[in-house]
Enzyme design. Structure first.
Site, PDB file in Angstrom:
ATOM      1  N   GLU A 223       0.884  -1.173   0.000  1.00 54.69           N
ATOM      2  CA  GLU A 223       0.000   0.000   0.000  1.00 54.69           C
ATOM      3  C   GLU A 223       0.917   1.216   0.000  1.00 54.69           C
ATOM      4  O   GLU A 223       1.417   1.622   1.045  1.00 54.69           O
ATOM      5  CB  GLU A 223      -0.886  -0.021   1.250  1.00 54.69           C
ATOM      6  CG  GLU A 223      -1.834  -1.215   1.312  1.00 54.69           C
ATOM      7  CD  GLU A 223      -2.996  -1.087   0.334  1.00 54.69           C
ATOM      8  OE1 GLU A 223      -3.287   0.037  -0.103  1.00 54.69           O
ATOM      9  OE2 GLU A 223      -3.610  -2.109   0.009  1.00 54.69           O
ATOM     10  N   CYS A 257      -2.259   9.476   2.474  1.00 56.54           N
ATOM     11  CA  CYS A 257      -1.810   8.865   1.218  1.00 56.54           C
ATOM     12  C   CYS A 257      -2.747   9.167   0.067  1.00 56.54           C
ATOM     13  O   CYS A 257      -2.321   9.243  -1.076  1.00 56.54           O
ATOM     14  CB  CYS A 257      -1.675   7.364   1.389  1.00 56.54           C
ATOM     15  SG  CYS A 257      -3.187   6.587   1.963  1.00 56.54           S
TER      16      CYS A 257
HETATM   17  P1  NAD Z   1       8.021   4.767   5.192  1.00 58.63           P
HETATM   18  O1  NAD Z   1       8.072   3.998   3.928  1.00 58.63           O
HETATM   19  O2  NAD Z   1       9.172   5.646   5.524  1.00 58.63           O
HETATM   20  O3  NAD Z   1       7.830   3.792   6.444  1.00 58.63           O
HETATM   21  C1  NAD Z   1       6.744   2.892   6.578  1.00 58.63           C
HETATM   22  C2  NAD Z   1       7.114   1.770   7.515  1.00 58.63           C
HETATM   23  O4  NAD Z   1       8.207   1.067   6.943  1.00 58.63           O
HETATM   24  C3  NAD Z   1       7.557   2.178   8.930  1.00 58.63           C
HETATM   25  O5  NAD Z   1       6.960   1.308   9.878  1.00 58.63           O
HETATM   26  C4  NAD Z   1       9.056   1.966   8.913  1.00 58.63           C
HETATM   27  O6  NAD Z   1       9.530   1.534  10.157  1.00 58.63           O
HETATM   28  C5  NAD Z   1       9.225   0.850   7.906  1.00 58.63           C
HETATM   29  N1  NAD Z   1      10.519   0.876   7.218  1.00 58.63           N
HETATM   30  C6  NAD Z   1      11.311   1.947   6.980  1.00 58.63           C
HETATM   31  N2  NAD Z   1      12.412   1.579   6.318  1.00 58.63           N
HETATM   32  C7  NAD Z   1      12.334   0.232   6.141  1.00 58.63           C
HETATM   33  C8  NAD Z   1      13.177  -0.750   5.523  1.00 58.63           C
HETATM   34  N3  NAD Z   1      14.324  -0.404   4.967  1.00 58.63           N
HETATM   35  N4  NAD Z   1      12.767  -2.028   5.507  1.00 58.63           N
HETATM   36  C9  NAD Z   1      11.563  -2.368   6.060  1.00 58.63           C
HETATM   37  N5  NAD Z   1      10.737  -1.493   6.651  1.00 58.63           N
HETATM   38  C10 NAD Z   1      11.112  -0.211   6.691  1.00 58.63           C
HETATM   39  O7  NAD Z   1       6.663   5.594   5.109  1.00 58.63           O
HETATM   40  P2  NAD Z   1       6.070   6.651   6.134  1.00 58.63           P
HETATM   41  O8  NAD Z   1       6.919   7.894   6.071  1.00 58.63           O
HETATM   42  O9  NAD Z   1       5.835   6.020   7.451  1.00 58.63           O
HETATM   43  O10 NAD Z   1       4.647   6.925   5.466  1.00 58.63           O
HETATM   44  C11 NAD Z   1       4.489   7.804   4.403  1.00 58.63           C
HETATM   45  C12 NAD Z   1       4.322   7.089   3.085  1.00 58.63           C
HETATM   46  O11 NAD Z   1       3.362   6.070   3.204  1.00 58.63           O
HETATM   47  C13 NAD Z   1       3.796   8.002   1.992  1.00 58.63           C
HETATM   48  O12 NAD Z   1       4.476   7.731   0.792  1.00 58.63           O
HETATM   49  C14 NAD Z   1       2.340   7.613   1.877  1.00 58.63           C
HETATM   50  O13 NAD Z   1       1.750   7.875   0.628  1.00 58.63           O
HETATM   51  C15 NAD Z   1       2.400   6.162   2.171  1.00 58.63           C
HETATM   52  N6  NAD Z   1       1.113   5.684   2.656  1.00 58.63           N
HETATM   53  C16 NAD Z   1       0.378   4.843   1.882  1.00 58.63           C
HETATM   54  C17 NAD Z   1      -0.862   4.419   2.310  1.00 58.63           C
HETATM   55  C18 NAD Z   1      -1.713   3.481   1.503  1.00 58.63           C
HETATM   56  O14 NAD Z   1      -2.676   2.963   2.047  1.00 58.63           O
HETATM   57  N7  NAD Z   1      -1.413   3.234   0.237  1.00 58.63           N
HETATM   58  C19 NAD Z   1      -1.334   4.836   3.548  1.00 58.63           C
HETATM   59  C20 NAD Z   1      -0.557   5.684   4.309  1.00 58.63           C
HETATM   60  C21 NAD Z   1       0.675   6.099   3.863  1.00 58.63           C
END
Ligand code: NAD
Length: 483
Positions: A223, A257
């Protein structure tokens, strides 16, 4: 085989390994939880959400330094309660094996699809809606009979800790367990050989997670984010468009998002749209800094990123329209006014990157064709919003553009509609949850063919030069010939 034998270069910690093993063996002891067990698990969550809603609202607000209480209730808690009610009501139908057609060649036989829980589902949660994005996929996974391990975001630590406590009280560790921690923990978590992994987060990290999952051939639901456009048709009342778009953009200060990322507005309506938008937002938020209704940015780093976008746009010639009715200053505060951008171009960060904050470029267009082309020339977004009372034109947009979901004459609300799938396409994601599709995501649709006592292969089988086989072949040829 120990899990560590399956690991990639990502370090699986012994704690995480033990957690997964405990869940897996509990799953094996009850591989097909009956409906009553699944409903009990959903109902305890439902009651916990009701009992702890105030605490949850406070924790999220603490993480954001301020998040409007109504936003947390309406976008996180309320849709979860509805989501549980949705699965509760339909579980019997979803779980029921489905009879399917068995071809003549295989007769006598019956076939059906058996919906089997996958086992242990891992869920990685972002910070922006930390309750909803943890529990909404979890509800689907539990409804389908799975065990769940959650990895909360390091940027929403108060919410992560509270959910860990609440879920720790209502579930055993082998039903649902919650992991907190930084990127190293997240990396180790996504290296676990789950039976399914749901990742919600950025497109960039989504690629890393998919690579880690590939090591174990763990299926993923990704997602992700992207730039969700909104197109306003020329005939649509501009004041109404501004009202509906302002609501979707201001919730969570644009850190959503599916927030409209940019607006495609008929050129001759651009001034009217900006005026209406500024007026509506100013009325909703007459002040910002000390106004609890107006949500702050999650971290200083995110605020700095957004400020860079604004500076970059301004330096490259765009006009910024910050909506700051009482001209407040925001030093030592993580709040930021909603800012409209006129004159945004493709070489600006605001048009190259997902905005994910209170900035909204307004792009003028001359013809609807041009607007559609603008959308189609970019990566496929998570959501597309189209404002037009004309149904046939709106249907045309559905067939001519790709996006994860669509809101016609509204923003954000399609995510809370339980009965439709939610998920991206292309760089905005892979797979779905919510609705029947969510139940299927977390189930193995196992095809089963059953034969009875009559064994027809006895008459048709080798040696092949027999009358039954020759007649069958002749009959098949006659049956399938297309005139
Ligand atoms: P992010 O990708 O930085 O982090 C998301 C999660 O991934 C966190 O729990 C983090 O701990 C984990 N993570 C970070 N680096 C990782 C790695 N190398 N390996 C595995 N896990 C890792 O995203 P964010 O800043 O928390 O959220 C913002 C982003 O999420 C935006 O791009 C937004 O559009 C997207 N988003 C999408 C949806 C959806 O339903 N499609 C919903 C909410 C947010």
């Amino acid at each position: 085989m120990p899990l560590s034998a399956l690991k990639s270069e990502n370090q699986i910690t012994p704690e995480l390994e033990a957690m997964l093993l405990a869940q897996r063996s509990a799953y094996r002891a009850d591989p097909m939880p009956n409906r009553a067990t699944r409903i009990r698990r959903l109902d305890t969550l439902h009651n916990a959400l009701l009992d702890h809603s105030d605490q949850l609202i406070t924790a999220v607000s603490q993480d954001f330094s301020n998040r409007a209480a109504a936003e947390t209730y309406l976008t996180e808690i309320a849709p979860l309660l509805d989501g549980i009610a949705y699965y509760r009501k339909r579980l019997k139908r979803f779980m029921k094996p489905q009879r399917r057609h068995a071809p003549l060649l295989l007769q006598p036989a019956s076939t059906h699809v058996f919906y089997q829980p996958l086992g242990v589902v891992g869920i990685v949660v972002p910070w922006n809606f930390p309750i909803f994005l943890a529990l909404s996929p979890m509800i689907g996974a539990i409804a389908a009979g799975n065990r769940v391990m959650l990895k909360m975001s390091e940027f929403a630590p108060a919410t992560g800790a509270l959910l860990q406590t609440i879920l720790g009280k209502i579930y055993t560790q082998d039903e649902v367990s919650v992991v907190t921690g930084d990127v190293d923990v997240a990396t180790a978590f996504t290296a676990l050989p789950f039976d399914h992994l749901v990742f919600t987060g950025s497109t960039q990290v989504g690629k890393i997670v998919m690579r880690a999952a590939a090591e174990n051939l763990t299926p993923v639901t990704l997602e992700l984010g992207g730039k969700s456009p909104a197109i306003i048709h020329e005939d649509f009342p501009i004041q109404e468009a501004a009202k509906r778009l302002a609501f979707g953009k201001c919730i969570n200060a644009g850190q959503t998002c599916v927030a409209p990322d940019y607006i495609l507005c008929p050129k001759n309506k651009l001034d009217a749209f900006c005026t209406a938008f500024v007026e509506i937002v100013s009325k909703s938020y007459p002040s910002l800094r000390d106004n609890n209704d107006f949500t702050a940015i999650i971290t200083d780093r995110q605020k700095a990123r957004l400020e860079i976008y604004l500076r970059d746009a301004q330096e490259k010639g765009a006009e910024l329209l910050p909506i700051n009715p009482t001209n407040e200053a925001f030093d030592n505060s993580r709040k930021m006014p909603i800012t409209l951008i006129r004159g945004a171009r493709d070489d600006m960060l605001v048009m190259r990157e997902e905005i994910f904050g209170p900035i909204l470029p307004i792009i003028p267009y001359d013809s609807l064709e041009q607007a559609i082309e603008f959308v189609n020339n970019r990566p496929r977004p998570l959501a597309l919003y189209y404002f037009d009372w004309n149904k046939s034109r709106a249907n045309d947009i559905l067939t001519r553009t790709h996006s994860g979901g669509v809101g016609i004459n509204d923003t954000l609300s399609h995510v809370a509609a339980d009965d439709i799938p939610f998920g991206g396409i292309g760089s905005s994601g892979i797979g779905h949850y919510h609705g029947k599709e969510g139940f299927l995501t977390f189930s193995k649709a196992k095809g089963v063919l059953r034969k009875g006592r009559v064994n027809t292969t006895r008459f048709v089988g080798p040696p092949w030069d027999n009358l039954m086989y020759r007649s069958l072949k002749k009959f098949q040829k006659l049956r399938h010939r297309r005139r």
